[in-house]
Design an enzyme around this catalytic site. Structure first.
Site, mmCIF file in Angstrom:
data_model
loop_
_atom_site.group_PDB
_atom_site.id
_atom_site.type_symbol
_atom_site.label_atom_id
_atom_site.label_comp_id
_atom_site.label_asym_id
_atom_site.label_seq_id
_atom_site.Cartn_x
_atom_site.Cartn_y
_atom_site.Cartn_z
ATOM 1 N N GLU A 188 55.615 49.096 42.977
ATOM 2 C CA GLU A 188 55.842 47.734 42.465
ATOM 3 C C GLU A 188 54.772 46.785 42.982
ATOM 4 O O GLU A 188 54.369 45.849 42.303
ATOM 5 C CB GLU A 188 57.230 47.229 42.905
ATOM 6 C CG GLU A 188 58.385 47.663 42.021
ATOM 7 C CD GLU A 188 58.757 49.137 42.168
ATOM 8 O OE1 GLU A 188 58.424 49.728 43.220
ATOM 9 O OE2 GLU A 188 59.365 49.690 41.226
ATOM 10 N N ILE A 191 37.942 60.966 51.571
ATOM 11 C CA ILE A 191 39.186 60.663 50.850
ATOM 12 C C ILE A 191 39.229 59.197 50.436
ATOM 13 O O ILE A 191 40.054 58.807 49.624
ATOM 14 C CB ILE A 191 40.438 60.996 51.693
ATOM 15 C CG1 ILE A 191 40.488 60.146 52.969
ATOM 16 C CG2 ILE A 191 40.512 62.478 51.998
ATOM 17 C CD1 ILE A 191 41.885 60.048 53.569
ATOM 18 N N ASP A 192 38.343 58.367 51.002
ATOM 19 C CA ASP A 192 38.412 56.918 50.750
ATOM 20 C C ASP A 192 37.849 56.502 49.388
ATOM 21 O O ASP A 192 38.163 55.419 48.894
ATOM 22 C CB ASP A 192 37.645 56.155 51.842
ATOM 23 C CG ASP A 192 38.190 56.434 53.236
ATOM 24 O OD1 ASP A 192 39.329 56.910 53.338
ATOM 25 O OD2 ASP A 192 37.472 56.171 54.221
ATOM 26 N N ILE A 234 47.842 63.473 56.886
ATOM 27 C CA ILE A 234 48.158 64.511 55.885
ATOM 28 C C ILE A 234 47.289 64.325 54.647
ATOM 29 O O ILE A 234 47.027 65.266 53.916
ATOM 30 C CB ILE A 234 49.661 64.594 55.487
ATOM 31 C CG1 ILE A 234 50.120 63.366 54.730
ATOM 32 C CG2 ILE A 234 50.558 64.896 56.647
ATOM 33 C CD1 ILE A 234 51.374 63.661 53.912
ATOM 34 N N GLY A 244 30.967 60.819 54.156
ATOM 35 C CA GLY A 244 31.268 59.535 53.515
ATOM 36 C C GLY A 244 30.154 58.514 53.641
ATOM 37 O O GLY A 244 28.976 58.871 53.759
ATOM 38 N N ASP A 245 30.535 57.232 53.640
ATOM 39 C CA ASP A 245 29.512 56.174 53.643
ATOM 40 C C ASP A 245 28.750 56.112 54.967
ATOM 41 O O ASP A 245 27.541 55.874 54.989
ATOM 42 C CB ASP A 245 30.117 54.813 53.256
ATOM 43 C CG ASP A 245 31.266 54.402 54.161
ATOM 44 O OD1 ASP A 245 31.817 55.272 54.880
ATOM 45 O OD2 ASP A 245 31.621 53.211 54.163
ATOM 46 N N GLY A 246 29.455 56.382 56.084
ATOM 47 C CA GLY A 246 28.784 56.389 57.390
ATOM 48 C C GLY A 246 27.755 57.509 57.450
ATOM 49 O O GLY A 246 26.634 57.331 57.959
HETATM 50 O O1 F6P Z 1 37.048 57.876 56.281
HETATM 51 C C1 F6P Z 1 38.144 58.720 56.225
HETATM 52 C C2 F6P Z 1 39.238 58.221 57.123
HETATM 53 O O2 F6P Z 1 40.319 59.138 57.020
HETATM 54 C C3 F6P Z 1 39.730 56.803 56.852
HETATM 55 O O3 F6P Z 1 40.579 56.729 55.747
HETATM 56 C C4 F6P Z 1 40.385 56.482 58.174
HETATM 57 O O4 F6P Z 1 40.451 55.088 58.405
HETATM 58 C C5 F6P Z 1 39.475 57.143 59.157
HETATM 59 O O5 F6P Z 1 38.820 58.188 58.466
HETATM 60 C C6 F6P Z 1 40.152 57.701 60.367
HETATM 61 O O6 F6P Z 1 39.150 58.143 61.239
HETATM 62 P P1 F6P Z 1 39.363 59.153 62.447
HETATM 63 O O7 F6P Z 1 39.424 60.514 61.883
HETATM 64 O O8 F6P Z 1 38.160 58.979 63.295
HETATM 65 O O9 F6P Z 1 40.636 58.762 63.123
#
Ligand code: F6P
Length: 321
Positions: free
Chosen positions: A188, A127-128, A252, A102-104
Site C-alpha cells: 500500500e 542486489i541494489d 536473505i 556494484g557501484d563501489g
Molecule cells: O550493496 C549491497 C548491500 O546488500 C546493500 O543493500 C546493503 O546496504 C549493504 O550491501 C550491506 O553491506 P554489508 O554486507 O557490508 O553489511
C-alpha cells in the site's frame, strides 16, 4: 591478450558465480588464461591468485554467493594500496581484468583503469540495482523474487491478524529495490530515500485505508529511508488501535539460487566483458538498455547516479485504492 584476471568485490549478489563461469569459459574459448583473484580487492593486494580452468567453474551456475569470495576493503581508497594492487597484476603478467560488483566496485575498477591505464572491464552485480548505465544489475531479479516470497508469507499473517506490517528491504541509499518489490508485492505504501516522507501523511493513508475496509496494510521501507523498528514505534504511538509489526528482510535478499533472468544476464555479461577485452575496449562497464547489451564508459558510471523510477509510486497509490 594472453592472461586475464577475474575478481568479485563488494557485497555478494546471486549470479556472481554464473558470471565468473561465463568469464572463465569465454576467455578459455579464446585461448586466454584466467587467474581468479580471491577476496576482492583485498586479495588483489595480498596476491591471492589461482589459475582457473573450465572445470574450476563446473556446477556453479546455480549457486548463490561467489566462489572467489569477497571482502569489503576500504583501504583500496588509498592510492598507495591501489599502486601495489596494480603492480601485483603486472608481476603476475595479467594483461586485463574483469571486475564483478556494484557501484563501489565500479569506482575501484575505474581507479585501476584511469590511474594506471590498466585494461579493465566491469560487470555490474548488486542486489541494489543502483548502478548508473544499466537497466539491471546481476542479482537484482533474484533479490526481488526472494522478497516476493517473504512478503507473500507475511501478507498471510498480516491479513489474518488485520495488522499493518512494515517490511524493511536492503538497497543501501537507493530506493530501486524497495520500489520494485513494492509494486510487485501489492504494497500500500513504499518509502524510499529519494523522496521525503511525512509521517502524518502515512498515518492519514492508513486511516483512509481502514475507512475503505482495508484492515491490513503492507509498507515497504527502503533501508536508506529509515529503520523499520523506529517507524513501527512511531506508528504504534500515533495509531494505538492498530497492531503494527515489522520485519527486516536483511541478508536473505543477498543469497539463494539465481533466477532465470539473473543467470541469463550473468552469462551474457560475462561473455561480453571478455569480448570487450579482446576488442581493446577498456574502461567500460557492460550493461543492458532495453533489449540491447551495451558498453558504458566507466567515467559515466562512477560520476552519475541512477535515479529510481518514481512514477512507480503513482501506480502503487492507484493499486492501493
Ligand atoms: O550493496 C549491497 C548491500 O546488500 C546493500 O543493500 C546493503 O546496504 C549493504 O550491501 C550491506 O553491506 P554489508 O554486507 O557490508 O553489511
Amino acid at each position: 591478450m594472453k592472461k586475464i584476471g577475474v575478481i568479485t568485490t563488494g557485497g555478494d549478489a546471486p549470479g556472481m558465480n554464473a558470471t565468473i563461469r561465463s568469464v572463465v569459459r569465454s576467455a578459455i574459448y579464446n585461448n586466454i588464461e584466467v587467474i581468479g583473484i580471491y577476496d576482492g580487492f583485498k586479495g588483489l593486494y595480498e596476491k591471492k591468485f589461482e589459475k582457473l580452468t573450465s572445470r574450476s567453474v563446473s556446477g556453479i551456475i546455480n549457486q548463490g554467493g561467489t566462489i572467489l569470495k569477497t571482502k569489503r576493503f576500504y583501504e583500496f581508497k588509498n592510492k598507495e594500496i591501489r599502486e601495489i594492487c596494480y603492480k601485483n597484476l603486472v608481476q603476475e603478467n595479467i594483461e586485463g581484468l574483469v571486475t564483478i560488483g556494484g557501484d563501489g566496485s565500479a569506482k575501484g575498477a575505474y581507479a585501476l583503469y584511469s590511474e594506471f591505464s590498466f585494461p579493465v572491464v566491469h560487470i555490474p552485480a548488486s542486489i541494489d540495482n543502483d548502478v548508473y548505465g544499466t537497466d539491471y544489475t546481476i542479482g537484482f531479479d533474484t533479490a526481488v523474487n526472494t522478497a516476493i516470497d517473504a512478503i507473500d508469507k507475511i501478507r498471510d499473517t498480516a491479513t489474518s491478524h488485520e495488522r499493518t506490517f512494515i517490511i524493511e528491504v536492503m538497497g543501501r541509499d537507493s530506493g530501486n529495490l524497495a520500489l520494485e518489490v513494492g509494486i510487485v508485492c501489492g504494497a500500500e505504501i513504499v518509502i524510499i530515500p529519494e523522496i521525503d516522507f511525512n509521517i502524518e501523511n502515512i498515518v492519514e493513508e492508513i486511516k483512509q485505508e481502514e475507512k475503505k475496509g482495508k484492515n491490513s496494510c503492507i509498507i515497504v521501507l527502503a533501508e536508506g529511508a529509515g529503520k523499520a523498528e523506529e517507524l513501527a514505534k512511531i506508528l504504534s504511538d500515533k495509531l494505538p488501535e492498530r497492531e503494527i509489526r515489522y520485519a527486516i528482510l536483511g541478508y536473505i535478499q543477498r543469497g539463494g539460487r539465481p533466477t532465470y533472468l539473473t543467470r541469463k544476464l550473468a552469462t551474457i555479461f560475462g561473455s561480453k566483458a571478455v569480448e570487450f577485452l579482446l576488442e581493446n575496449k577498456y574502461g567500460y562497464m557492460v550493461g543492458i538498455k532495453g533489449e540491447e547489451i551495451v558498453g558504458i564508459p566507466l567515467i559515466d558510471v562512477v560520476s552519475r547516479k541512477k535515479e529510481p523510477n518514481i512514477s512507480y509510486l503513482d501506480i502503487i497509490r492507484k493499486m492501493a485504492i
